[in-house]
Design a protein around this motif. Structure first.
Motif, mmCIF file in Angstrom:
data_model
loop_
_atom_site.group_PDB
_atom_site.id
_atom_site.type_symbol
_atom_site.label_atom_id
_atom_site.label_comp_id
_atom_site.label_asym_id
_atom_site.label_seq_id
_atom_site.Cartn_x
_atom_site.Cartn_y
_atom_site.Cartn_z
ATOM 1 N N THR A 1 1.046 -1.131 -0.018
ATOM 2 C CA THR A 1 0.106 -0.084 -0.102
ATOM 3 C C THR A 1 0.977 1.216 0.067
ATOM 4 O OG1 THR A 1 -1.627 -1.057 1.284
ATOM 5 C CG2 THR A 1 -1.946 1.302 1.337
ATOM 6 N N LEU B 1 1.383 8.601 -0.040
ATOM 7 C CA LEU B 1 1.933 9.375 -0.981
ATOM 8 C C LEU B 1 2.227 10.726 -0.387
ATOM 9 C CD1 LEU B 1 -0.666 8.861 -3.766
ATOM 10 C CD2 LEU B 1 1.602 7.800 -3.593
ATOM 11 N N PRO C 1 0.250 14.164 -4.941
ATOM 12 C CA PRO C 1 -0.602 13.024 -4.099
ATOM 13 C C PRO C 1 -1.926 12.864 -4.597
ATOM 14 C CG PRO C 1 0.491 14.537 -2.564
ATOM 15 C CD PRO C 1 0.971 15.144 -3.896
ATOM 16 N N HIS C 2 -2.703 13.907 -5.110
ATOM 17 C CA HIS C 2 -3.848 13.835 -5.735
ATOM 18 C C HIS C 2 -3.615 13.065 -7.077
ATOM 19 C CE1 HIS C 2 -7.250 16.195 -7.938
ATOM 20 N NE2 HIS C 2 -7.623 15.109 -7.862
ATOM 21 N N TRP D 1 -1.039 11.154 -8.107
ATOM 22 C CA TRP D 1 -0.863 9.815 -8.008
ATOM 23 C C TRP D 1 -1.772 8.604 -7.400
ATOM 24 C CZ3 TRP D 1 4.431 7.089 -8.621
ATOM 25 C CH2 TRP D 1 5.232 7.629 -9.399
ATOM 26 N N GLN D 2 -2.589 9.245 -6.571
ATOM 27 C CA GLN D 2 -3.659 8.475 -5.889
ATOM 28 C C GLN D 2 -4.621 8.145 -7.017
ATOM 29 O OE1 GLN D 2 -6.575 10.317 -3.377
ATOM 30 N NE2 GLN D 2 -6.622 8.458 -2.188
ATOM 31 N N SER D 3 -5.204 9.105 -8.017
ATOM 32 C CA SER D 3 -5.981 8.970 -8.888
ATOM 33 C C SER D 3 -5.479 7.910 -9.815
ATOM 34 C CB SER D 3 -6.244 10.136 -9.620
ATOM 35 O OG SER D 3 -7.192 10.085 -10.876
ATOM 36 N N ALA E 1 -5.086 4.292 -8.444
ATOM 37 C CA ALA E 1 -6.772 3.679 -8.413
ATOM 38 C C ALA E 1 -7.095 3.416 -9.802
ATOM 39 C CB ALA E 1 -7.555 4.661 -7.563
ATOM 40 N N LEU F 1 -5.153 0.755 -4.135
ATOM 41 C CA LEU F 1 -5.443 1.828 -3.246
ATOM 42 C C LEU F 1 -4.065 2.552 -2.874
ATOM 43 C CD1 LEU F 1 -7.025 3.478 -1.286
ATOM 44 C CD2 LEU F 1 -7.056 1.568 0.313
ATOM 45 N N ALA F 2 -3.998 3.852 -2.844
ATOM 46 C CA ALA F 2 -2.811 4.633 -2.234
ATOM 47 C C ALA F 2 -3.398 5.540 -1.426
ATOM 48 C CB ALA F 2 -2.078 5.120 -3.511
ATOM 49 N N VAL F 3 -2.871 6.006 -0.337
ATOM 50 C CA VAL F 3 -3.279 6.976 0.827
ATOM 51 C C VAL F 3 -2.251 8.209 0.562
ATOM 52 C CG1 VAL F 3 -3.833 7.166 3.286
ATOM 53 C CG2 VAL F 3 -3.603 4.835 1.968
ATOM 54 N N PRO F 4 -3.034 9.115 0.254
ATOM 55 C CA PRO F 4 -2.340 10.416 0.236
ATOM 56 C C PRO F 4 -2.109 11.121 1.596
ATOM 57 C CG PRO F 4 -4.351 10.816 -0.505
ATOM 58 C CD PRO F 4 -4.364 9.252 -0.122
#
Length: 340
Positions: free
Chosen positions: A155, A158, A168-169, A171-173, A176, A182-185
């Motif tokens: 997991t 970011l 982070p916005h 890379w999370q997008s 996913a 799932l990545a956690v900013p």
């Protein structure tokens, strides 16, 4: 065309308007346009303007919100420029492709339209250099494929320095939507979060990898030292080389890091054996929100689509059947019970 081929052809593919619009500028993004607007905020820091040009970047599924923002801008005295992936012709001034690459096309339009053609050119150069390093035919020393391998089964957390929260916005997008992961900013003050997040449950740091995106400032440096004692691995994903120091964290660098993230996410999906394209459920949901499909479509999966591929009961029994039967505890056999 699959996503890897699309990413390989992306640098230099922008074919939209290049003339600047009258300033001052305001910028809002909704739907698929939100990420492009976030990345372009380094060029247009103001959200709203009462004069000049108000850019509203959106997608067909967010048409109602985009229309309201554009109408409010015009009432306030600005000229609205509606940038969208589709919708009514009256609601679209600049049409951009939909999907993952909306971010690139919309952001490059914003760079040109706000008088930053030089930054747009820098971005194209950085993207082309990354393409030459990350393309599928590069099997050895491919940084995107190597990073995807590192992220496999873990997991990602970011983090980015102040002023680069679009990363982070982004890379999370991407992880996913493309990588099906799932990545956690880690937003806000990273020191508050990383020093306390694992104290009550240290095992939550297992199978975690932190990605420090872009430049590492003093705060991120301390956060890295803390995270190195709490999670499996901490990696720095720097901006691509080739920009002057004063533009090292600007628009071109951030768009390039978005592009690198798209490659990583595509290879991660490949590593999991999944399609990097949009899930059918997302496509149907966007069509319903855009008014192009019956709302009943959301509750009617396609014939070949399994919306819940994991059969919990079946899998639990299968796992249990593979385990060797435990021998009876000698202390609890029948004779012992009779003796009590």
């Amino acid at each position: 065309m699959n996503l890897l081929s699309l990413l390989e052809r992306l640098p230099g593919s922008y074919a939209g308007p290049t003339q600047p619009e009258p300033g001052p500028y305001g910028l809002l993004g909704v739907g698929e346009g939100a990420l492009a607007a976030h990345l372009a905020a380094t060029l247009v820091p103001d959200t709203l303007t009462r004069s000049g040009t108000q850019f509203v970047v959106s997608s067909a599924d967010a048409g109602d919100a985009a229309r309201d923002y554009a109408d409010l801008a015009e009432v306030a005295g600005a000229a609205a420029r509606r940038v969208s992936t589709g919708g009514s012709p009256d609601d679209v001034d600049v049409l951009v492709p939909g999907g993952v690459t909306t971010t690139y096309h919309a952001a490059q339009y914003l760079a040109h339209a706000t008088g930053h053609a030089h930054e747009a050119g820098d971005a194209e150069r950085l993207l082309a250099e990354l393409r030459d390093r990350c393309a599928p035919q590069i099997e050895e020393g491919n940084p995107a494929r190597d990073l995807a391998w590192t992220l496999w089964g873990r997991t990602p957390l970011l983090l980015a320095a102040e002023g680069a929260d679009a990363l982070p916005h982004a890379w999370q997008s991407l992880l996913a939507r493309v990588g099906k992961t799932l990545a956690v900013p880690v937003l806000g003050d990273p020191l508050v979060l990383v020093t306390g997040a694992f104290e009550a449950q240290h095992e939550k740091g297992d199978a975690k990898v932190a990605l420090l995106l872009g430049d590492v400032d003093a705060v991120l440096g301390v956060a890295r030292e803390v995270l190195e004692t709490r999670i499996d691995e901490v990696l720095h994903v720097p901006y691509p080389e080739g920009l002057s120091p004063e533009h090292s964290g600007g628009y071109a660098a951030q768009l390039a890091l978005w592009y690198f993230g798209a490659w990583v996410a595509a290879y991660l999906a490949e590593r999991y054996g999944l399609d990097a394209g949009d899930p059918p459920m997302l496509t149907r949901a966007q069509a319903v929100l855009a008014g192009e499909a019956d709302p009943e479509a959301l509750s009617a999966p396609a014939a070949d689509e399994d919306v819940r591929p994991t059969q919990l009961v079946r899998d639990w029994r299968a796992d249990a059947s593979d385990e060797p039967e435990e021998e009876a505890d000698e202390d609890l056999d029948g004779d012992d019970l009779d003796d009590r």
